[in-house]
Design an enzyme around this catalytic site. Structure first.
Site, short mmCIF file in Angstrom:
data_model
loop_
_atom_site.label_atom_id
_atom_site.label_comp_id
_atom_site.label_asym_id
_atom_site.label_seq_id
_atom_site.Cartn_x
_atom_site.Cartn_y
_atom_site.Cartn_z
N LYS A 186 0.82 -1.20 0.00
CA LYS A 186 0.00 0.00 0.00
C LYS A 186 0.87 1.28 0.00
O LYS A 186 2.09 1.20 0.14
CB LYS A 186 -0.93 -0.01 1.21
CG LYS A 186 -1.99 -1.14 1.17
CD LYS A 186 -2.90 -1.03 -0.03
CE LYS A 186 -4.25 -1.71 0.13
NZ LYS A 186 -4.23 -3.17 -0.12
C1 LIG Z 1 -5.58 -3.94 0.64
C2 LIG Z 1 -7.04 -3.76 0.69
C3 LIG Z 1 -7.82 -4.27 1.75
C4 LIG Z 1 -7.28 -5.19 2.79
O1 LIG Z 1 -6.17 -4.79 3.46
P1 LIG Z 1 -5.16 -5.85 4.10
O2 LIG Z 1 -4.32 -4.96 4.97
O3 LIG Z 1 -4.37 -6.47 3.00
O4 LIG Z 1 -5.95 -6.81 4.90
C5 LIG Z 1 -9.16 -3.97 1.76
N1 LIG Z 1 -9.74 -3.24 0.80
C6 LIG Z 1 -9.05 -2.76 -0.22
C7 LIG Z 1 -9.74 -1.92 -1.26
C8 LIG Z 1 -7.67 -3.02 -0.33
O5 LIG Z 1 -7.00 -2.56 -1.39
#
Ligand SMILES: *Cc1c(COP(=O)(O)O)cnc(C)c1O
Length: 398
Positions: A186
Site C-alpha cells: 500500500k
Molecule cells: C488492501 C485492501 C484491503 C485489505 O487490506 P489488508 O491490509 O491487505 O488486509 C481492503 N480493501 C481494499 C480496497 C484493499 O486494497
C-alpha cells in the site's frame, strides 16, 4: 506506490527504537518501554494528518473493516452495499461480520455510482460501504447525501486511498467510520497493518475494545481492566507500527512524487482521443497511485494490456480477467465457499450471486487498464515508458 520503494534509515531506526526496549506489545510495560509508543504515536499523527478525531491502528485492513463493522453494530442479516470492483477483503469483512453484501454498479470513477444506489436499497440496508479504488475518491459527497436521506450508515473502505481527498476532505472521514490498509504494497506500509478512523467517541471505544479481546483500556493495570464486550485479537505490534510511523513521515513526499509521475503518463494518454481517462471528481485530491483509463472496447483493452506487457511497460492491470479485484472471477463468493459454514438462514438472505447482473460495471471494467505509478522511476525510466506507450498506442489505433 508502494511506500516500500523508499524504505531507508528512518524505518530501520524506528524498528531499532523498539527492539532496544524489548517491548513489542503496544500496551503497558511503561517502565521498560522508555516512553516509546509507536502505535499510539502513529494513531495521533495519522488522525491529525487527515483531520479525523480518532484513529485506531490494527493488524490489517481486513481487520479494520471487520472491527469497524462490529463497532458500528452491523451484523446478522444486515445488508451492506458494496461495489463489485474492490479488493476481495471488503466482501470478506462484510461476510465475517455476519452481514449480507449487496452489490451495486460502479461508474467511470471506478467507484460506486451514486445514481444506482436507490435500486438496491431495501429496508434491511444498514450501511453503504464505498471503496475508494486505485488512489482516488468516489463521488462521496453524493453518496453521503443518499445515505443520509435513507438513514443508512456511510462507512468507507479507504484502504487504497491514504491521503486522497475531495475538496480538501480526506478519504475515510466522510462517513461514520473509515478503514485503511498498510499492508506490504500500500501507499504507506507497516508490513502488515491497517486502521479505523472515526469522529464518534463511542464507535472508537467499541472498536478499541473489539480489537483487543474486549479490553476497555481504562487505567494503567491491564489485569484490572473491564471487558464489556467480547472481541478478538486484531492488535498491531510495535514493530509493525514502528515501520508505519516512519512511512507516515514520508506520505506527503510519496504523494508528491506520484502526482508528478502520474502527470507525465496522463499527458501521453491525452494524445489519444479515443481513450477515456478515469473520471476523478477532484483531480487535485487524487493520490495518484495509479493512472487508470478506459479503452473504446473490451477486445482492444485486452490487446493493449498485452501489447504493453510485451513491450516492457510493466505494472499494468487488466482487472476484468484477474480474480481478486472484480466480481467476474470471484467464484468462491458467488458460491459462498467459506471455511466456516454459513447458516442457512443467512444464505437465504443473500442474493444468488451467480445470477448477478451488473452490465454497467462489466462494460467499464472490461475496458479499463490501470497503470501502477512507481516512486522509483528515474526521469529516463519515465521518458522511455512514455515513448514505448506512445508507439504501442499508435500501433493499436492505426
Ligand atoms: C488492501 C485492501 C484491503 C485489505 O487490506 P489488508 O491490509 O491487505 O488486509 C481492503 N480493501 C481494499 C480496497 C484493499 O486494497
Amino acid at each position: 506506490m508502494p511506500g516500500f520503494e523508499i524504505f531507508g534509515e528512518e524505518e530501520k531506526q524506528s524498528v531499532t527504537d523498539v527492539l532496544d526496549t524489548g517491548v513489542l506489545f503496544r500496551y503497558g510495560f511503561d517502565a521498560a518501554r522508555k516512553d516509546i509508543w509507536k502505535a499510539r504515536t502513529f494513531e495521533r499523527q495519522f488522525a491529525k494528518r487527515i483531520n479525523a478525531k480518532y484513529c485506531l491502528l490494527v493488524s490489517s485492513g481486513t481487520a479494520a473493516l471487520t472491527t469497524a463493522l462490529a463497532a458500528c453494530g452491523v451484523g446478522c442479516g444486515d445488508e451492506v452495499i458494496v461495489p463489485p470492483f474492490t479488493f476481495v477483503a471488503t466482501i470478506e469483512g462484510v461476510i465475517s461480520a455476519g452481514a449480507v453484501p449487496v452489490f451495486a454498479e460502479i461508474d467511470h470513477t471506478l467507484c460506486l455510482d451514486p445514481d444506482k444506489l436507490r435500486n438496491v436499497i431495501t429496508d434491511k440496508t444498514r450501511a453503504i460501504l464505498p471503496v475508494h479504488m486505485c488512489g482516488a475518491i468516489a463521488k462521496i459527497d453524493r453518496i453521503k447525501e443518499i445515505a443520509n436521506r435513507h438513514n443508512i450508515m456511510l462507512m468507507e473502505d479507504a484502504c487504497q486511498a491514504a491521503g486522497a481527498h475531495l475538496g480538501g476532505k480526506y478519504a475515510g472521514t466522510w462517513g461514520i467510520a473509515g478503514c485503511f490498509s498498510f499492508d506490504a504494497v500500500k501507499t504507506i506500509t507497516c508490513g502488515e497493518g491497517g486502521c479505523i478512523v472515526t469522529d464518534d467517541e463511542n464507535i472508537y471505544k467499541r472498536a478499541d475494545a473489539f480489537q483487543d479481546h474486549g479490553h476497555d483500556h481504562i487505567g494503567t493495570d491491564r489485569g484490572k481492566e473491564g471487558h464489556e464486550i467480547l472481541g478478538l485479537n486484531f492488535r498491531i505490534s510495535e514493530l509493525n507500527a514502528a515501520v508505519g510511523l516512519a512511512q507516515l513521515g514520508k506520505l506527503d513526499r510519496i504523494i508528491e512524487i506520484q502526482r508528478k509521475n502520474h502527470a507525465q503518463i496522463a499527458s501521453v494518454i491525452a494524445e489519444f482521443p479515443d481513450i477515456q481517462p478515469r473520471n476523478v471528481p477532484d483531480a487535485s485530491g487524487d493520490s495518484c497511485t495509479f493512472f487508470s483509463f478506459m479503452m473504446p472496447g473490451e477486445d482492444i483493452a485486452r490487446k493493449t494490456a498485452s501489447a504493453f506487457a510485451g513491450a516492457g511497460v510493466d505494472g499494468c492491470f487488466y482487472w476484468y480477467d484477474n480474480n481478486w479485484h472484480y466480481i467476474r472471477n470471484w467464484h468462491h463468493i458467488k458460491n459462498m465457499k467459506t471455511a466456516m459454514p454459513v447458516q442457512q438462514t443467512r444464505l437465504d438472505n443473500m442474493r444468488d450471486y451467480t445470477k448477478l447482473n451488473l452490465p454497467q460495471s462489466d462494460d467499464i471494467i472490461g475496458r479499463t487498464i490501470s497503470m501502477q505509478i512507481k516512486l522509483s522511476w528515474s526521469r529516463e525510466d519515465i521518458e522511455k515508458r512514455c515513448d514505448t506507450m506512445r508507439s504501442v498506442l499508435k500501433g493499436i489505433f492505426r
